[in-house]
Scaffold this motif. Structure first.
Motif, PDB file in Angstrom:
ATOM      1  N   HIS A 122      -4.955  -1.764 -21.893  1.00  0.00           N
ATOM      2  CA  HIS A 122      -3.712  -1.476 -22.200  1.00  0.00           C
ATOM      3  C   HIS A 122      -3.032  -2.413 -23.715  1.00  0.00           C
ATOM      4  CE1 HIS A 122      -5.026   0.853 -18.906  1.00  0.00           C
ATOM      5  NE2 HIS A 122      -4.984  -0.438 -18.233  1.00  0.00           N
ATOM      6  N   ASP A 123      -2.347  -0.823 -24.303  1.00  0.00           N
ATOM      7  CA  ASP A 123      -1.522  -1.639 -25.616  1.00  0.00           C
ATOM      8  C   ASP A 123       0.008  -1.631 -24.906  1.00  0.00           C
ATOM      9  OD1 ASP A 123      -1.532   1.176 -25.436  1.00  0.00           O
ATOM     10  OD2 ASP A 123      -1.223   1.557 -27.358  1.00  0.00           O
ATOM     11  N   PHE A 124       0.317  -0.276 -23.970  1.00  0.00           N
ATOM     12  CA  PHE A 124       2.191  -0.760 -23.717  1.00  0.00           C
ATOM     13  C   PHE A 124       2.384  -1.507 -22.644  1.00  0.00           C
ATOM     14  CE2 PHE A 124      -0.751   1.805 -20.203  1.00  0.00           C
ATOM     15  CZ  PHE A 124       0.068   1.429 -19.234  1.00  0.00           C
ATOM     16  N   ILE A 125       1.302  -2.456 -22.504  1.00  0.00           N
ATOM     17  CA  ILE A 125       1.589  -3.779 -21.344  1.00  0.00           C
ATOM     18  C   ILE A 125       2.365  -4.978 -22.125  1.00  0.00           C
ATOM     19  CG2 ILE A 125       0.924  -2.385 -19.038  1.00  0.00           C
ATOM     20  CD1 ILE A 125      -2.121  -4.923 -19.218  1.00  0.00           C
ATOM     21  N   VAL A 126       2.119  -4.425 -23.008  1.00  0.00           N
ATOM     22  CA  VAL A 126       2.191  -6.494 -23.844  1.00  0.00           C
ATOM     23  C   VAL A 126       3.333  -6.531 -23.814  1.00  0.00           C
ATOM     24  CG1 VAL A 126       2.061  -7.742 -26.220  1.00  0.00           C
ATOM     25  CG2 VAL A 126       0.056  -5.382 -25.671  1.00  0.00           C
ATOM     26  N   VAL A 127       4.029  -6.068 -23.830  1.00  0.00           N
ATOM     27  CA  VAL A 127       5.776  -6.962 -23.945  1.00  0.00           C
ATOM     28  C   VAL A 127       6.022  -6.825 -22.156  1.00  0.00           C
ATOM     29  CG1 VAL A 127       8.348  -6.260 -24.248  1.00  0.00           C
ATOM     30  CG2 VAL A 127       6.603  -5.188 -26.154  1.00  0.00           C
ATOM     31  N   HIS A 128       5.286  -5.903 -21.475  1.00  0.00           N
ATOM     32  CA  HIS A 128       6.133  -6.342 -20.026  1.00  0.00           C
ATOM     33  C   HIS A 128       5.677  -7.702 -19.895  1.00  0.00           C
ATOM     34  CE1 HIS A 128       7.695  -2.740 -20.984  1.00  0.00           C
ATOM     35  NE2 HIS A 128       6.617  -1.490 -21.165  1.00  0.00           N
ATOM     36  N   LEU A 129       3.710  -7.951 -20.068  1.00  0.00           N
ATOM     37  CA  LEU A 129       3.256  -9.436 -19.633  1.00  0.00           C
ATOM     38  C   LEU A 129       4.591 -10.270 -19.990  1.00  0.00           C
ATOM     39  CD1 LEU A 129       0.012  -7.625 -19.649  1.00  0.00           C
ATOM     40  CD2 LEU A 129       0.810  -8.238 -18.095  1.00  0.00           C
ATOM     41  N   ALA A 130       4.518 -10.279 -21.373  1.00  0.00           N
ATOM     42  CA  ALA A 130       5.693 -11.222 -22.048  1.00  0.00           C
ATOM     43  C   ALA A 130       6.590 -11.608 -21.411  1.00  0.00           C
ATOM     44  CB  ALA A 130       5.604 -10.972 -23.506  1.00  0.00           C
ATOM     45  N   HIS A 151       0.863  -1.227   0.118  1.00  0.00           N
ATOM     46  CA  HIS A 151      -0.247  -0.140  -0.077  1.00  0.00           C
ATOM     47  C   HIS A 151       0.754   0.938  -0.290  1.00  0.00           C
ATOM     48  CE1 HIS A 151      -4.946  -1.320   0.198  1.00  0.00           C
ATOM     49  NE2 HIS A 151      -4.251  -1.646   1.526  1.00  0.00           N
ATOM     50  N   VAL A 152       2.033   0.840   0.480  1.00  0.00           N
ATOM     51  CA  VAL A 152       2.962   2.239   0.106  1.00  0.00           C
ATOM     52  C   VAL A 152       3.075   2.416  -0.845  1.00  0.00           C
ATOM     53  CG1 VAL A 152       5.402   2.742   0.502  1.00  0.00           C
ATOM     54  CG2 VAL A 152       3.811   1.851   2.721  1.00  0.00           C
ATOM     55  N   VAL A 153       3.632   1.317  -2.043  1.00  0.00           N
ATOM     56  CA  VAL A 153       3.734   1.532  -2.834  1.00  0.00           C
ATOM     57  C   VAL A 153       2.418   2.313  -3.760  1.00  0.00           C
ATOM     58  CG1 VAL A 153       4.247   0.869  -5.836  1.00  0.00           C
ATOM     59  CG2 VAL A 153       5.402  -0.167  -3.302  1.00  0.00           C
ATOM     60  N   ILE A 154       1.675   1.444  -3.414  1.00  0.00           N
ATOM     61  CA  ILE A 154       0.155   2.128  -3.869  1.00  0.00           C
ATOM     62  C   ILE A 154       0.124   3.935  -3.946  1.00  0.00           C
ATOM     63  CG2 ILE A 154      -2.403   1.653  -4.554  1.00  0.00           C
ATOM     64  CD1 ILE A 154      -1.608  -1.406  -3.774  1.00  0.00           C
ATOM     65  N   ALA A 182      -0.196  -6.042  -7.869  1.00  0.00           N
ATOM     66  CA  ALA A 182       1.163  -6.665  -9.064  1.00  0.00           C
ATOM     67  C   ALA A 182       0.150  -5.809  -9.959  1.00  0.00           C
ATOM     68  CB  ALA A 182       1.658  -7.908  -9.103  1.00  0.00           C
ATOM     69  N   LEU A 183      -0.823  -6.611 -10.594  1.00  0.00           N
ATOM     70  CA  LEU A 183      -1.440  -6.666 -11.971  1.00  0.00           C
ATOM     71  C   LEU A 183      -2.080  -5.149 -12.008  1.00  0.00           C
ATOM     72  CD1 LEU A 183      -3.116  -9.839 -12.848  1.00  0.00           C
ATOM     73  CD2 LEU A 183      -0.990  -8.820 -13.520  1.00  0.00           C
ATOM     74  N   SER A 184      -2.396  -4.558 -11.007  1.00  0.00           N
ATOM     75  CA  SER A 184      -2.158  -3.061 -11.110  1.00  0.00           C
ATOM     76  C   SER A 184      -1.680  -2.117 -11.461  1.00  0.00           C
ATOM     77  CB  SER A 184      -3.285  -2.633  -9.877  1.00  0.00           C
ATOM     78  OG  SER A 184      -2.756  -2.901  -8.344  1.00  0.00           O
ATOM     79  N   MET A 185      -0.681  -2.360 -10.525  1.00  0.00           N
ATOM     80  CA  MET A 185       0.966  -2.016 -11.045  1.00  0.00           C
ATOM     81  C   MET A 185       1.240  -1.903 -12.414  1.00  0.00           C
ATOM     82  SD  MET A 185       3.561  -2.821  -7.554  1.00  0.00           S
ATOM     83  CE  MET A 185       1.950  -2.418  -5.897  1.00  0.00           C
ATOM     84  N   PHE A 186       1.458  -2.721 -13.277  1.00  0.00           N
ATOM     85  CA  PHE A 186       1.297  -3.075 -14.678  1.00  0.00           C
ATOM     86  C   PHE A 186       0.767  -1.854 -15.239  1.00  0.00           C
ATOM     87  CE2 PHE A 186       2.916  -7.243 -13.773  1.00  0.00           C
ATOM     88  CZ  PHE A 186       4.197  -6.626 -14.960  1.00  0.00           C
ATOM     89  N   GLU A 187      -0.465  -1.456 -15.312  1.00  0.00           N
ATOM     90  CA  GLU A 187      -1.503  -0.056 -15.739  1.00  0.00           C
ATOM     91  C   GLU A 187      -0.422   0.855 -15.372  1.00  0.00           C
ATOM     92  OE1 GLU A 187      -5.734  -0.388 -15.150  1.00  0.00           O
ATOM     93  OE2 GLU A 187      -5.052  -1.849 -13.941  1.00  0.00           O
ATOM     94  N   ASN A 188       0.510   0.992 -14.908  1.00  0.00           N
ATOM     95  CA  ASN A 188       0.697   2.887 -14.439  1.00  0.00           C
ATOM     96  C   ASN A 188       2.498   2.775 -15.508  1.00  0.00           C
ATOM     97  OD1 ASN A 188       2.662   4.419 -14.069  1.00  0.00           O
ATOM     98  ND2 ASN A 188       2.976   4.694 -11.292  1.00  0.00           N
ATOM     99  N   ALA A 189       1.975   3.114 -16.934  1.00  0.00           N
ATOM    100  CA  ALA A 189       3.492   2.945 -17.952  1.00  0.00           C
ATOM    101  C   ALA A 189       4.466   3.549 -17.132  1.00  0.00           C
ATOM    102  CB  ALA A 189       2.577   4.001 -19.109  1.00  0.00           C
ATOM    103  N   LEU A 190       4.482   4.621 -16.422  1.00  0.00           N
ATOM    104  CA  LEU A 190       5.770   5.250 -15.780  1.00  0.00           C
ATOM    105  C   LEU A 190       6.687   4.239 -14.912  1.00  0.00           C
ATOM    106  CD1 LEU A 190       4.593   8.916 -14.686  1.00  0.00           C
ATOM    107  CD2 LEU A 190       5.610   7.872 -16.491  1.00  0.00           C
ATOM    108  N   LEU A 191       5.506   3.158 -13.698  1.00  0.00           N
ATOM    109  CA  LEU A 191       6.420   2.463 -12.858  1.00  0.00           C
ATOM    110  C   LEU A 191       7.389   1.089 -14.075  1.00  0.00           C
ATOM    111  CD1 LEU A 191       5.097   0.899  -9.989  1.00  0.00           C
ATOM    112  CD2 LEU A 191       6.044  -1.083 -11.503  1.00  0.00           C
ATOM    113  N   LEU A 192       6.614   0.901 -15.446  1.00  0.00           N
ATOM    114  CA  LEU A 192       7.159   0.430 -16.465  1.00  0.00           C
ATOM    115  C   LEU A 192       8.612   0.566 -17.001  1.00  0.00           C
ATOM    116  CD1 LEU A 192       3.869  -1.122 -17.855  1.00  0.00           C
ATOM    117  CD2 LEU A 192       5.251  -2.462 -15.984  1.00  0.00           C
TER     118      LEU A 192
END
Length: 1345
Positions: free
Chosen positions: A266-274, A147-150, A219-229
Motif C-alpha cells: 500500500h502507498d497510503f500507509i507510508v507516512v503513518h508507519l514512519a 475483534h470488536v474493532v475488526i 494492529a498492522l491489519s488495521m493500518f490497511e484501513n485508509a478510513l481508520l488512519l
C-alpha cells in the motif's frame, strides 16, 4: 482454577478447539444471536452486561460468560446500536479497571513474604492463582476488544461500498452509535495495556509470543484501513501499539517483516508507519526498530526493486520520511543504503538522494559534542554533498531532476556553503542543456532559487564585484607584511566547506563591525558609470588580516557566481525557442530573476522574449505578458513610460511588432493607465527635462501602438503631432517624421475629418515636402516617403490627384522637362551625375509606391462598394426599405423579383469586377496620355536592361529593380514581358541587396500571378544555392510561405529545401527545420510522400555522409504515424533492388534504421529479405540492420522476439557466407594472376636460354683479321652504352673466357677482338628484347645476377 486462554488464529477457531484440548479455554455452548428476536436480544445483552458489571473482573473466564460474550462478538454486526454500546462499554470499563490492579498485584502479599515460613504454606498458591486469573482476563478482554474493532470496521467498509436503503437509515440512526469515538477509546486502552509492567503477569521480561503476535498482526491489519488512519486518535494508538511491541518487548523481526510487506503493498500507509517508527524511537530512546528496517532494506537485492516498481517507490518514500523524522539515527546508518546507488531502480536512487538532502539539513545542526565527533560529522556531511553533486550526472533523467530539486531544498534551508555555491551553480548551468525537459526545468528552478538566496548581495553586476574586489585586494596587500602573491581564495577557509563548523552559509560581513557594514554594502551596489570609474581611494576597514582575506574570498566567490549566471544567457535564449512550454515559462521566470539581480546580459535576453507573444500556446503567451507587466509596467507612470520608450527606441523590427501586440493587449485590459499615456505625451512634447528627439520619437511610437487598440489616445494632441512630428525636431531625428505619418494613419475617422478641416492644407503640404524635398538623409527618406504616401492614400478624400502632382514634381526634379527622355543607351549614361542618380532613384521609388498604393486604393473602394451593396441587400431581405418606408410598393417588389430571375444583380457584380480590373490595368498599361506611370513603365524596363549602367550605379539598380517588381505585381502583361529580365538579374546581379529584393518580389509575384511563375519554379528553388546568406534566408522564407499556403507545388524540387537543413548558417538551418515541422502538420503529412523523392535526389548530390544522415534523420523524425512507417519500410526495401552503388545501399539502410518499427514493420522487413539480401555483404549496411534488430528487441513481444532473433541469425549467416564467397573469388583471381605471371616467366626463361646457346656458338668461331675495322665500330658503340648493358653481358663474357682457356687459344689480339664482337652482339640482342618484352627482361636480369 479456570482453563488457560490461548490466542487462536481467528475468532472461529475458538469453536473448533472445543473438544481438542480441555486445558484451553474454548467455546462450549454457542448461542445463535442472529435467530433471537430484538427484545430477546436486548435482554441477552443486558444479562451479559449485568454479569460483567456485577461479578468480579475475572468473571469473563467463566465458561458461561465467555460463551455468551463470544456469541455476541461473532454476530456483532447484527446487533442494534444500543446493544453494541452496552457490550463495548462493559468490556472496556472492566478492562480499564483491570489494568491498575495488575500493578498492585504483588503489593498485598509483600509483608507476609518477609517471613519465609508463611510464604510457602499459604501465600504462594494464592498469588499464583491471582496472577493466572489476571493474565487470563487480560488476554480475553484484549482478544474480544480487538475483534470488536475488526468486526465493526469490516461492517463499516462493506456498508460504504454498497448503497444503503432508506429503511436501514431509519433503523440505525447516525447519532446513536458514534463508532469513531468508541474505536479511539478501545485502541488507546489496548495501547495503555502494553505500557504497564506486563512482566508481573507473564512471569518474564517479555509477554509470550502468542500474545504479541496477535496484537501486532491485528494492529498492522488495521493500518490497511485508509478510513481508520484518518482518525488521529486511532492512528496514534496503533502507532503506540506497534512501537511498544517492537521496541519495548523486542518483537523486531516479525514486526519488520510485516511493516515491509505493508509498504510494498500500500502507498497510503507510508507516512503513518514512519510515524510509528519515529514514535518508538522518541518514546523509548531506542532506534532498534528503525535500524532493523534500514538493515532489511539494505539487504534487499537491488534487482528486486526493478521488478517491483510500486514497492520501490513506497520504500523510497518511507526512507525519506524516516530521514525527516529521525535524521541523526539515519545518518549513522546511511552506509547500509549507499550501495543501492549502484542499483538499476531509479526510484530507489531518487529516494536516497532525498534522504541525503534531509540529512544534510537536519542531521548536523547540533553544536554539542567533542571536537573529534564534530570533525566526523563534517566529513560525513561533506561526503553526502559530494554524492549529491555526483548524482547530478546520473543515467536516469528522473534522478538528475530529483538531485536538482534536493539542491533547491538545501538552498531554501541555507545549507549550501559559499565554498560549494559556485560548484552547485556550475552543475545547474550545465544541466540547462540536458536532453530531458524535466531536468532542464529543475535546473532552472535551482538557479532561480540560488539567485533568490544568494549570500553575495541584492545586485550581482560583474563590474561592481570587480571594482570592490580590486579595492580590498589593494587593502590586503597593504596589510600583508611580505605581500604574498598567492591567491586569496587558495589561502581562505572558504575554499572547501566554507562557513561555520556545521557547513552553513556564513555572512560575508560576519567579521565586519556593524557600523561599517552599510558602507561595505554600498561598495557592492551598482554605481553610475562616472562613479565606477572614479572610486574613492578610502576603503572601509573590516578588521584584521584574516577578516580581510575572508571578505576577499567571499567577493571572489560572488564574482564567479555572477559570471556563471551571466554565461548562461545564450543557453537561456535557446531555451526560449524550445518546443516545451515548461522550458519557455521557467526560462522567462529565470530571466526575470536575473533582471532583478542585475545580471549582465539579462536585459538583452528579455527583449528576445517579446516575439513569444505570437505563440499559439496560451501558457507561453500568458507567461510573456505577465513578465512584461512585472518588469516594465510599474506603479509609477513616469517609470512605466520611460521603460516603454526605451524598448521602442532600442528594439528591432520584429521586437517592435511584438511590442505593438503587447501594448495593444495591455491597453484593452487597462493595464496601461491613462496617467501612463499622459506621461508618454509629456515625453513626446518635451515637457520632461532632458528629453531627446529620439526619446520623443519613441514616445510617439508607443502612443501609435496604443492607438491601434484605442484610437482616442491620439485625438487630444493632433496639433502637437503636426508641430513636433513635422517640425524642426524632425530634422534632428529624421525617423520622427515617419512615426508622425504612422500616427496620422492610426487616427479615427472623426479625428481624420477634424484634421482635414482644420489642418488639411498644412498636412498635405508637409507630406509633399517630405516626399519631394531633400532635407531627409538618404537612408531615412525611403522609409519616410513610404509612410507619407501611405498616409496620403489613408486620409485624403481623393488621393489620386495629390499622388499625380507628386509624380509630376518628382519627374521634373530629375529630368527638368515635362517629356520623359526614353533614350538611356550609349553616351546618355555620362549625363547621369551623382545627384541625378539619387534623384532618379527617388523618382522611381515614388512612382512605384504610388502605383502600389493606387492598386490598394482601388481594391478598398471595390470592397467598400460591395460592403454597402451587401448591407443594402440584407436590409431588403429583412423587409425594411432603405429610405425608411415600412415596405415597398407591390410593383417594385415584382420588379425586383424579375431582376433576380434575369440575373441583373449578378450582372452588376460582374460589371463591378470589370471596372475594377480595368482600373487596375490602367495603372501601368493605360493608353491615355495622362497616364504618368504608364509612360514611366517602358523607361523603367529599358533602364533595368542597361546592365552596364546598372553595374556602374548599384544603388540605381536596387531602386530600379524594386520599382520594376512593384509594377510587375500590378499588371500581368508587364510582368510577363519582364519576367526573363527579373530572373536574369536575380541570378547575376553583383549586389546581394538587389538579389534579395528580387527574391522577395518573386514570392509576391507567385501569389498574384501563379500561372506566369509556374514554369520558373526551378529557377526560384535555385535561389537556395545563392552564395549570399541574405539571399538564401529570404529564399527559404519565400518558398516556405508559398508552399505552406498551397501557392506552389511542393514536389520536384523539395530536395533543395531539404539541403538547407545542413546550411552553414544556423539561422537558415533553423528556418528550414521550422518549415518541415509546419509542413508535417498539414493534412496527412506530405513529407511521407516526398521522402522517397528526396532520398533519390539527395543521393545524387555531392553531400557529405554526415550531412545526408542528419537531413534524413530529421525528415524521418517528423513522420509519426505507424501506418506510414510501415509503408516506408516496404518502399525503402524495394529501392535496394534498383541500386548498384554501395554508397546508396548505405544511405537506404541508414534511413531504414531511423524508422520507428512496429510489429508489422518488423514482419514486413523479414518478409522482404529476398529483396535486399544482395546488399548484406556491405559492413556499413549490416551495421544499420543490426541497429534495427536491437531496437526491435526492446519493444517486441515474446513471439515476435523469437522471429527477430531468428532473423538476426539469418542475416548474420548470410553476411558471413557472402563475405566468404567474395573472399574466395578474390583469392581465386589473385591466384590466377599469379599463375599467369609464373607461366610468362617460364616462357621468357626458355627463350633466354636458347638465345644464350646460339650466342655462345657464334663466339667460338675463329675471326678473320680483316674484320678488325668492322669489329672496332661496335666496340666503340658499346662503350657509349649504359653500365647496365655491360653488367648484363658479364655472364656470357666469362663463359667465353673459360672456353678460350680450354681450347688453349693464346693469341691476345684474336681474344680481344672476339670479346669485343661478343659484347656488341649482346648489346644489340639486349636492346631488341627490351623493346619487345621489357617485363620478361627484368626477370631474366635478376635470375642472371
Amino acid at each position: 482454577m479456570s482453563p488457560t486462554f490461548v490466542f487462536p488464529q481467528n475468532l472461529i477457531a475458538l469453536e473448533e478447539d472445543s473438544g481438542d484440548d480441555a486445558g484451553h479455554l474454548s467455546v462450549q455452548n454457542l448461542t445463535s444471536v442472529s435467530s433471537l428476536r430484538p427484545s430477546d436480544l436486548e435482554e441477552f445483552v443486558k444479562g451479559v452486561s449485568f454479569d460483567l458489571s456485577d461479578k468480579e473482573l475475572f468473571c469473563v473466564e467463566e465458561q458461561d460468560v465467555f460463551d455468551r460474550i463470544y456469541s455476541l462478538i461473532k454476530c456483532f454486526g447484527v446487533l442494534t446500536p444500543g446493544c453494541k454500546v452496552n457490550l463495548v462499554e462493559s468490556l472496556r470499563s472492566n478492562f480499564s479497571v483491570l489494568l491498575p490492579n495488575i500493578d498492585s498485584l504483588f503489593r498485598v502479599p509483600a509483608s507476609p513474604t518477609s517471613d519465609g515460613s508463611e510464604c510457602n504454606d499459604g501465600g504462594l498458591p494464592t498469588a499464583l492463582d491471582r496472577v493466572n486469573s489476571h493474565r487470563n482476563a487480560f488476554k480475553i478482554y484484549t482478544f474480544f476488544l480487538i475483534h470488536v474493532v475488526i468486526s465493526q470496521d469490516s461492517n463499516t467498509a462493506s456498508s460504504n461500498t454498497t448503497k444503503a436503503l432508506p429503511s436501514s437509515r431509519k433503523k440505525h440512526p447516525a447519532n446513536s452509535w458514534n463508532w469513531e469515538a468508541q474505536r479511539g477509546r478501545i485502541l488507546n486502552l489496548i495501547a495503555n495495556s502494553l505500557e504497564i509492567n506486563l512482566s508481573l503477569l507473564f512471569g518474564s521480561s517479555d509477554p509470550d509470543e502468542n500474545y504479541l503476535s496477535f496484537v501486532v498482526r491485528n494492529a498492522l491489519s488495521m493500518f490497511e484501513n485508509a478510513l481508520l488512519l484518518k482518525d488521529s486518535d486511532a492512528k496514534e494508538a496503533l502507532c503506540r501499539v506497534i512501537g511498544t511491541c517492537a521496541t519495548k518487548y523486542r518483537y523486531l523481526a516479525q514486526s519488520c517483516a510485516s511493516i515491509l510487506h505493508l509498504l510494498h503493498k500500500h502507498d497510503f500507509i507510508v507516512v503513518h508507519l514512519a510515524d510509528a517508527v519515529a514514535w518508538a524511537e522518541k518514546k523509548y530512546s531506542d532506534g532498534s526498530l528503525c535500524i532493523s528496517l534500514i538493515r532489511e532494506i539494505g539487504r534487499t537485492n537491488p534487482k528486486d526493486y526493478v521488478k517491483d516498481t510500486v514497492g520501490a517507490e513506497n520504500i523510497g518514500r518511507f526512507l525519506v520520511e524516516l530521514a525527516d523524522r529521525l535524521p541523526k539515527l539515519i545518518s549513522t546508518n546511511i552506509g547500509l543504503l549507499v550501495p543501492h546507488f549502484g542499483g538499476e531502480s531509479y526510484k530507489i536512487r531518487n529516494a536516497l538522494v532525498g534522504v541525503l538532502g534531509k540529512l544534510v539539513v537536519k542531521a548536523f545542526n547540533d553544536i554539542e559534542g567533542e571536537v573529534s565527533s564534530k570533525s566526523i560529522r563534517l566529513r560525513t556531511k561533506q561526503a553526502m554533498l559530494e554524492i549529491l553533486l555526483e548524482r547530478a550526472r546520473d543515467v536516469s533523467a528522473y534522478t538528475r531532476s530529483r538531485v536538482l530539486q534536493v539542491w533547491v531544498e538545501l538552498c531554501e534551508e541555507h545549507s549550501v556553503s559559499i565554498g560549494l555555491w559556485n560548484e552547485v551553480a556550475g552543475v545547474a548551468a550545465g544541466r540547462l542543456e540536458d536532453k530531458s525537459a524535466i531536468v532542464r526545468k529543475s535546473a532552472l528552478n535551482l538557479l532561480i532559487m540560488m539567485l533568490q538566496h544568494n549570500p553575495f548581495g541584492p545586485q550581482l553586476r560583474i563590474a561592481s564585484f570587480e571594482a570592490t574586489l580590486k579595492q580590498y585586494t589593494k587593502k590586503l596587500n597593504e596589510l600583508e607584511p611580505n605581500g604574498s602573491p598567492e591567491s586569496v581564495l587558495d589561502a581562505s577557509p572558504l575554499d572547501g566547506d566554507a562557513g561555520n563548523e556545521d557547513g552553513e552559509v556564513v555572512d560575508d560581513k560576519a567579521g565586519v563591525p556593524k557600523e561599517q557594514q552599510d558602507s561595505l554594502t554600498d561598495s557592492c551596489m551598482p554605481q553610475d558609470n562616472d562613479q565606477s570609474t572614479q572610486m574613492d581611494s578610502s576603503v572601509p576597514d573590516v578588521g584584521n588580516l584574516e577578516q580581510t582575506r575572508t571578505l576577499i574570498a567571499s567577493l571572489e566567490a560572488g564574482l564567479r557566481f555572477s559570471k556563471c549566471i551571466s554565461a548562461t544567457m545564450p543557453t537561456l535564449v535557446q531555451l526560449m525557442a524550445s518546443s516545451s512550454a515548461t522550458d519557455v515559462e521557467n526560462t522567462i521566470l529565470m530571466l526575470m530573476r536575473c533582471k532583478q539581480f542585475q545580471i549582465d546580459g539579462s536585459e538583452a535576453c528579455l527583449r528576445k522574449m517579446l516575439p513569444l507573444v505570437f505563440s499559439q500556446d496560451k501558457s507561453i503567451y500568458e507567461a510573456v505578458e505577465n513578465a512584461f507587466v512585472t518588469i516594465y509596467i510599474t506603479k509609477s507612470p513616469n517609470e512605466t513610460a520611460k521603460n516603454l520608450i526605451t524598448l521602442a527606441t532600442d528594439s528591432n523590427i520584429g521586437d517592435l511588432a511584438a511590442l505593438e501586440f503587447i501594448v495593444g493587449a495591455l491597453m484593452s485590459k487597462g493595464d496601461i493607465s491613462a496617467s501612463t499615456v499622459s506621461a508618454l505625451w509629456d515625453y513626446f512634447c518635451f515637457n520632461v527635462s532632458g528629453t531627446s528627439a529620439e526619446r520623443s520619437r519613441g514616445a510617439l511610437s508607443v502612443l501609435c501602438m496604443a492607438a491601434k487598440s484605442s484610437a482616442d489616445v491620439l485625438s487630444s494632441h493632433l496639433q502637437d503631432i503636426i508641430d513636433i512630428g513635422f517640425g524642426r525636431w524632425a530634422k534632428i531625428e529624421p525617423l520622427l517624421a515617419r512615426t508622425a505619418c504612422i500616427a496620422l494613419q492610426r487616427l479615427s475617422a472623426d479625428d481624420q475629418k477634424n484634421l482635414l478641416t482644420n489642418h488639411g492644407s498644412r498636412i498635405f503640404g508637409v507630406l509633399d515636402s517630405l516626399i519631394t524635398g531633400s532635407w531627409l538623409p538618404e537612408h531615412i527618406w525611403y522609409a519616410a516617403a513610404d509612410r507619407a504616401i501611405s498616409t496620403i492614400y489613408a486620409i485624403h478624400p481623393s488621393p489620386e490627384t495629390l499622388a499625380a502632382d507628386l509624380v509630376i514634381r518628382s519627374h521634373n526634379s530629375v529630368f527638368g522637362v515635362d517629356e520623359l527622355q526614353n533614350d538611356t543607351d550609349g553616351g546618355s549614361s555620362s549625363v547621369l551625375t551623382a545627384v541625378q542618380v539619387t534623384k532618379l532613384s527617388r523618382f522611381l521609388y515614388v512612382i512605384s509606391h504610388v502605383a502600389i498604393n493606387q492598386l490598394v486604393y482601388i481594391e478598398s473602394c471595390v470592397r467598400k462598394i460591395q460592403k454597402e451593396k451587401a448591407k443594402k441587400e440584407k436590409l431588403v431581405a429583412e423587409g425594411h426599405h432603405v429610405d425608411g418606408n415600412s415596405s415597398k410598393p407591390l410593383t417594385e417588389q415584382k420588379e425586383d423579383g424579375i431582376n433576380a430571375e434575369l440575373g441583373v444583380a449578378a450582372s452588376e457584380d460582374a460589371m463591378l469586377d470589370i471596372l475594377s480590373e480595368r482600373a487596375e490595368k490602367e495603372i501601368v498599361s493605360g493608353a491615355s496620355e495622362k497616364n504618368l506611370i504608364g509612360h514611366c513603365a517602358p523607361f523603367l524596363s529599358k533602364l533595368c536592361r542597361n546592365f552596364s549602367l546598372m553595374q556602374k550605379y548599384p544603388e540605381l539598380q536596387a531602386s530600379g529593380m524594386l520599382a520594376l517588381c512593384r509594377l510587375m505585381i500590378i499588371d500581368a502583361n508587364f510582368c510577363e514581358a519582364n519576367l526573363q529580365l527579373l530572373f536574369t538579374v536575380v541570378e547575376s546581379a553583383p549586389s546581394e541587396t538587389v538579389r534579395s529584393n528580387c527574391t522577395i518580389a518573386l514570392g509576391d509575384l507567385a501569389v498574384r500571378f501563379p500561372n506566369l511563375l509556374e514554369p520558373w519554379t526551378e529557377n526560384m528553388y535555385a535561389r537556395l544555392h545563392d552564395p549570399s546568406v541574405s539571399v538564401r534566408k529570404n529564399a527559404v522564407l519565400v518558398l516556405s510561405h508559398l508552399i505552406l499556403n498551397d501557392m506552389m507545388k511542393v514536389k520536384g524540387h523539395i530536395n533543395e529545401m531539404a539541403m538547407r537543413l545542413e546550411d552553414e548558417n544556423e539561422r537558415i538551418s533553423n528556418l528550414a527545420k521550422l518549415f518541415f515541422n509546419e509542413l508535417s502538420k498539414k493534412g496527412n503529412n506530405p513529407i511521407y510522400n516526398l521522402l522517397p523523392d528526396i532520398l533519390g535526389k539527395l543521393a545524387n548530390q555531392d553531400l557529405k555522409k554526415e550531412s545526408f544522415f542528419n537531413i534524413m534523420q530529421f525528415l524521418i523524425g517528423s513522420i509519426k504515424k505507424d501506418k506510414q512507417m510501415e509503408a516506408l519500410v516496404e518502399k525503402l526495401c524495394y529501392r535496394f533492388s534498383g541500386v548498384t552503388d554501395a554508397r546508396q545501399w548505405e544511405n537506404i539502410s541508414y534511413c531504414l534504421s531511423q524508422l520507428s518499427f512496429t510489429d508489422k514493420g518488423i514482419k514486413k522487413l523479414i518478409e522482404l529479405f529476398k529483396v535486399y539480401e544482395h546488399v548484406l555483404s556491405n559492413e556499413a549496411v549490416m551495421d544499420h540492420f543490426r541497429s534495427i534488430i536491437n531496437k526491435g528487441k526492446k519493444f517486441a513481444k515474446p513471439e515476435l522476439k523469437l522471429c527477430i532473433e531468428e532473423f538476426e541469425g539469418k542475416i548474420s549467416k548470410f553476411h558471413i557466407d557472402k563475405n566468404e564467397q567474395e573472399l574466395t573469388a578474390r583469392n581465386a583471381a589473385a591466384y590466377q594472376q599469379k599463375a599467369d605471371a609464373i607461366k610468362n616467366f617460364s616462357v621468357d626463361t626458355n627463350i633466354e636460354e636458347e638465345s644464350a646457346e646460339s650466342e655462345a656458338a657464334e663466339d667460338g668461331e675463329v675471326m678473320d683479321p680483316s674484320m678488325d675495322e668492322v669489329s672496332d665500330f661496335p666496340s666503340n658503340e658499346h662503350a657509349s652504352k649504359p653500365v647496365d648493358s655491360e653488367e648484363c653481358s658479364n655472364a656470357s663474357s666469362q663463359v667465353i673466357q673459360s672456353e678460350q682457356c680450354d681450347n688453349e687459344v693464346q693469341s691476345p689480339p684474336v681474344f680481344s677482338k672476339g670479346a669485343k664482337k661478343h659484347r656488341a652482339k649482346k648489346n644489340s640482342n639486349t636492346s631488341e628484347k627490351a623493346d619487345s618484352e621489357a617485363p620478361s627482361m627484368r626477370i631474366t636480369r635478376s635470375r642472371r645476377r
